[in-house]
Each structure stands twice: as C-alpha cells, then as structure tokens.
Scaffold this motif. Structure first.
Motif, short mmCIF file in Angstrom:
data_model
loop_
_atom_site.label_atom_id
_atom_site.label_comp_id
_atom_site.label_asym_id
_atom_site.label_seq_id
_atom_site.Cartn_x
_atom_site.Cartn_y
_atom_site.Cartn_z
N GLU A 50 3.20 -2.50 4.16
CA GLU A 50 1.98 -3.07 4.58
C GLU A 50 1.33 -3.53 3.30
OE1 GLU A 50 1.31 -3.76 7.47
OE2 GLU A 50 2.81 -2.52 8.63
N TRP A 51 1.12 -5.10 3.22
CA TRP A 51 0.53 -5.49 1.86
C TRP A 51 -1.27 -5.70 2.37
CZ3 TRP A 51 2.96 -7.88 -2.27
CH2 TRP A 51 4.18 -7.91 -2.24
N HIS A 52 -2.02 -5.07 1.35
CA HIS A 52 -3.40 -5.15 1.31
C HIS A 52 -4.11 -5.57 0.17
CE1 HIS A 52 -3.09 -3.10 5.51
NE2 HIS A 52 -2.45 -2.22 4.89
N CYS B 140 -9.22 2.33 -0.22
CA CYS B 140 -9.56 3.28 0.77
C CYS B 140 -8.67 3.97 1.47
CB CYS B 140 -10.37 2.38 2.15
SG CYS B 140 -11.80 1.82 1.75
N HIS B 141 -7.35 3.67 1.63
CA HIS B 141 -6.23 4.01 2.18
C HIS B 141 -5.75 5.47 1.21
CE1 HIS B 141 -4.55 1.01 5.13
NE2 HIS B 141 -5.73 0.91 5.32
N LEU B 142 -5.55 5.15 0.22
CA LEU B 142 -5.54 6.25 -0.75
C LEU B 142 -6.42 7.50 -0.72
CD1 LEU B 142 -3.89 4.06 -3.71
CD2 LEU B 142 -2.65 5.43 -2.12
N THR B 143 -7.56 6.99 -0.53
CA THR B 143 -8.65 7.95 -0.66
C THR B 143 -8.55 8.88 0.63
OG1 THR B 143 -10.14 6.81 -2.18
CG2 THR B 143 -11.15 8.39 -0.64
N TRP C 80 6.47 3.96 -9.74
CA TRP C 80 5.72 3.05 -8.82
C TRP C 80 6.86 1.69 -9.06
CZ3 TRP C 80 0.71 3.59 -12.00
CH2 TRP C 80 -0.01 4.86 -11.51
N LEU C 81 7.93 1.85 -8.30
CA LEU C 81 8.89 0.87 -8.11
C LEU C 81 8.35 -0.28 -7.58
CD1 LEU C 81 12.03 3.02 -7.41
CD2 LEU C 81 11.33 2.06 -9.55
N ALA C 82 7.57 -0.35 -6.26
CA ALA C 82 7.18 -1.29 -5.63
C ALA C 82 5.94 -1.83 -6.41
CB ALA C 82 6.92 -0.82 -4.30
N CYS D 95 0.93 -1.18 0.10
CA CYS D 95 0.01 -0.11 0.17
C CYS D 95 0.81 1.37 -0.05
CB CYS D 95 -0.91 0.13 1.25
SG CYS D 95 -1.90 1.34 1.16
N PRO D 96 0.72 2.26 -1.06
CA PRO D 96 1.77 3.25 -1.32
C PRO D 96 1.10 4.53 -0.37
CG PRO D 96 0.45 3.22 -3.13
CD PRO D 96 -0.15 1.76 -2.28
N CYS D 97 0.01 4.31 0.40
CA CYS D 97 -0.44 5.39 1.17
C CYS D 97 0.52 6.13 1.97
CB CYS D 97 -1.71 5.08 1.78
SG CYS D 97 -1.53 4.30 3.50
N SER D 98 0.09 7.06 2.45
CA SER D 98 1.05 8.13 3.35
C SER D 98 1.06 7.53 4.69
CB SER D 98 0.76 9.48 3.59
OG SER D 98 -0.60 9.64 4.15
N LYS D 99 0.56 6.58 4.94
CA LYS D 99 0.54 5.83 6.36
C LYS D 99 1.23 4.57 6.41
CE LYS D 99 -2.35 4.49 10.22
NZ LYS D 99 -3.83 4.54 10.83
N CYS D 100 0.83 3.87 5.38
CA CYS D 100 1.53 2.36 5.20
C CYS D 100 3.06 2.43 4.56
CB CYS D 100 0.58 1.39 4.30
SG CYS D 100 -0.88 1.04 5.06
N MET D 101 3.09 3.54 3.37
CA MET D 101 4.14 3.90 2.56
C MET D 101 5.24 2.47 2.24
SD MET D 101 5.93 6.84 5.19
CE MET D 101 7.04 7.14 3.97
N ASN D 102 4.30 1.64 1.58
CA ASN D 102 4.84 0.39 0.81
C ASN D 102 5.30 -0.55 1.80
OD1 ASN D 102 4.07 0.86 -1.64
ND2 ASN D 102 5.99 1.95 -2.11
#
Length: 95
Positions: free
Chosen positions: A58-60, A67-70, A81-83, A49-56
């Motif tokens: 955590e796997w979801h 939801c996280h990106l929103t 998008w390297l990851a 997850c590339p959201c500002s909280k998980c920062m690549n």
C-alpha cells in the motif's frame, strides 16, 4: 544508509513504551524513503508502507506510514529497504 537495523524490531521497552532508538530510526527511515526522486520509490508524496500490515503493498503519505510503523512495526525481515531505493548488499559492494 545501511547500518545496524536492530532498532527496527525493538519498538517497545520493558515498560511497553516506544524506545527512543525506534522513534529516531523511524524518522531516519522516513527521511531516506521520502528523499528518493525515482517515482518507483516515492510518488506523489507517498511511499510503500513497510509496516507488518501493509507489507509494502500500500502507498501512503508520511504521517500514515509513521503511524503504521508505530502501531504495527516493520514487516519481518525488511533489513535492506529495497522498496525504498536502497541497493542490495552485493550490488553496493561491487561499486
């Protein structure tokens, strides 16, 4: 897949509503990320997850990443998008 990625950091309009460009861009990102066959990028129907909280870190599943990106937006500076299977610009230009 590369192109203008300004939409990634312009989630909200002047009325604090999600922009159409952001919503469409997130769907395109998710389609791209979940289309990867290499388990380093997509494994058991999950991506980093590339959201500002998980920062690549955590796997979801797709719905959670959406939801996280929103809610939190993309992590800063995640233009390539390297990851998620995208090649660095230098490597793409050599081929």
């Amino acid at each position: 897949m590369m192109g203008d990625r300004g939409w990634m950091y312009h989630r909200l309009d002047d009325n604090d509503c999600y922009t159409d460009e952001f919503k469409i861009g997130v769907e395109s990102f998710l389609d791209y990320a979940f289309s990867q066959s290499n388990p380093e990028f997509c494994c058991r129907n999950r991506i980093k997850c590339p959201c500002s909280k998980c920062m690549n870190q955590e796997w979801h599943r797709r719905v959670t990443v959406q939801c996280h990106l929103t809610k939190w937006g993309f992590m800063n500076g995640y233009i390539v998008w390297l990851a998620h299977g995208e090649q660095p610009l230098q490597r793409r230009q050599r081929h």
